[in-house]
Design an enzyme around this catalytic site. Structure first.
Site, PDB file in Angstrom:
ATOM      1  NE  ARG A 324      61.893  73.132  61.284  1.00  0.00           N
ATOM      2  CZ  ARG A 324      61.555  73.249  60.008  1.00  0.00           C
ATOM      3  NH1 ARG A 324      60.841  72.302  59.433  1.00  0.00           N
ATOM      4  NH2 ARG A 324      61.937  74.309  59.306  1.00  0.00           N
ATOM      5  NE  ARG A 354      60.823  77.792  53.101  1.00  0.00           N
ATOM      6  CZ  ARG A 354      61.171  78.971  53.604  1.00  0.00           C
ATOM      7  NH1 ARG A 354      62.183  79.058  54.423  1.00  0.00           N
ATOM      8  NH2 ARG A 354      60.489  80.053  53.279  1.00  0.00           N
ATOM      9  CG  HIS A 384      61.209  79.786  64.852  1.00  0.00           C
ATOM     10  ND1 HIS A 384      62.257  79.566  65.711  1.00  0.00           N
ATOM     11  CD2 HIS A 384      61.408  78.935  63.811  1.00  0.00           C
ATOM     12  CE1 HIS A 384      63.056  78.646  65.218  1.00  0.00           C
ATOM     13  NE2 HIS A 384      62.568  78.248  64.063  1.00  0.00           N
TER      14      HIS A 384
END
Length: 405
Positions: A324, A354, A384
């Site tokens: 992100r 997400r 991640h």
């Protein structure tokens, strides 16, 4: 929105087949509802009986419609006409105007009516969607406020003056509600040729996917509640009645609206690690491994290392994972700068982050346009990890500098 929606999806396709723990999807959904009802009751009780009174004692008041005085009501009525009304699009339900598609988690108001509209048609129900372009909290100016910080919910303004949208008709009731939809993207990575394109197609319908929850005020009549449930194809257990704002999370915006440092945690100043010799980040790493404990140690060290690498003529390559990023990410800017400077830059972008899927697809496009080699992670896995590898030529040989998080 995700976990419960996934269970409902499994229930519709797998039926009542038990899980490894022996419970069926239906039993799990029932257990979840019992916990959610309890949590929501405690949540609104905390807001109504503890937080609101405590804020009011500090001069920060959330004024309900019953608490507005005549001066405040005039100002709010003017605000409704000047700011709110121009962006509203009321929709009376009828043969020519069927129930509209309601966007996921948008705030809407169901208006019970009696009488005829401007075209002489009988109408008994209309829907009004609260504009997403306006803030959910409105602060009263000093000239009309009774205290230092008087705040009114946008939904309260809409409820109180909604009759101005329906001249000549009687308003029988106004009931805010919102529906939560399934936000899980169903993409089989093994069956698609282009994951980015497949995700783009799924994202188009995310806001209008199958409903999983209906939140509505506890004053809403049962008949209207059942009407909404029927339209959204939900059951009685999927409706949650609340004693307060339908989306209580919105009141958190008051934190940034009110300048009261005495009521907030003091800003924390993290430690910035530097090289003992006073050199660059590379000099610091050459002295020995560096442990950064965030947020107590500043992340600026990592940012400085990447920015320095982007401009360093001795750096040959940069490889990084991105899960992100913010809208204006200095890390992304540095990677683009490095690529444009002729360095070999490779970035692993996780498209399945997400609720950031669309942003990451745009990010991947932006990086590729700058000459960055973009990889979309590993099929069936989410990347991640936070990793950065910088290859730098020193003394005629490549030397690697790594950040692992």
């Amino acid at each position: 929105e995700v976990r419960v929606a996934t269970i409902r999806y499994q229930l519709s396709f797998l039926g009542s087949q038990p899980w490894p723990d022996g419970r069926t999807p239906a039993e799990v959904l029932l257990a979840i509802r019992e916990h959610v009802v309890k949590l929501m009751r405690e949540q609104y009780q905390t807001w109504n009986e503890e937080l609101k009174p405590s804020l009011a004692a500090e001069g920060i008041r959330f004024l309900s419609r019953e608490e507005w005085n005549a001066k405040q009501r005039r100002w709010l009525h003017h605000f409704f006409h000047e700011e709110l009304m121009p962006v509203l699009s009321p929709l009376g339900l009828g043969p020519a105007h069927p129930f509209p598609r309601i966007l996921n988690k948008s705030l809407n108001v169901a208006v019970a009516l009696k009488g005829k509209d401007a075209f002489g048609r009988e109408a008994d129900l209309a829907l009004v969607r609260a504009p997403r372009s306006l803030p959910r909290l409105v602060r009263l100016p000093r000239a009309v406020a009774s205290g230092d910080h008087d705040v009114v919910l946008l939904s309260a303004i809409l409820q109180d003056f909604v009759d101005d949208l329906f001249p000549g008709m009687k308003i029988k009731g106004v009931y805010p509600f919102r529906v939560t939809r399934n936000s899980e993207l169903m993409v089989d990575e093994f069956d698609v040729d282009n994951l980015a394109h497949a995700l783009k197609d799924e994202l188009l319908d995310r806001g209008f996917a199958r409903a999983v929850r209906l939140e509505i005020t506890d004053t809403c009549p049962k008949t209207l509640g059942h009407f909404l449930l029927e339209h959204f194809e939900l059951g009685e257990d999927d409706m949650y009645r609340v004693n307060g704002p339908v989306n209580l999370n919105r009141v958190g915006a008051v934190y940034d609206m009110v300048d009261r440092p005495d009521l907030k945690y003091r800003p924390f100043q993290p430690r910035v690690q530097t090289a003992k010799t006073g050199g660059t980040v590379f000099d610091m790493v050459r002295e020995g491994d560096v442990l950064l404990h965030h947020p107590f140690d500043s992340f600026s060290v990592v940012i400085d290392m990447l920015k320095h690498a982007a401009a360093d003529p001795d750096v040959l390559a940069i490889k990084q994972t991105l899960y992100r990023t913010g809208r204006r990410s200095v890390l992304v800017d540095a990677l683009i700068e490095a690529a444009r400077a002729g360095k070999d830059v490779t970035v692993v972008v996780e498209l399945r982050a997400r609720f950031d899927e669309a942003a990451n697809i745009d990010l991947a496009d932006r990086l590729q346009e700058a000459g960055v080699q973009v990889v979309y992670g590993v099929v069936s896995y989410k990347t991640h990890a936070k990793m950065l590898l910088i290859v730098r030529r020193e003394n005629g040989k490549p030397k690697r500098y790594v950040h692992l998080g």
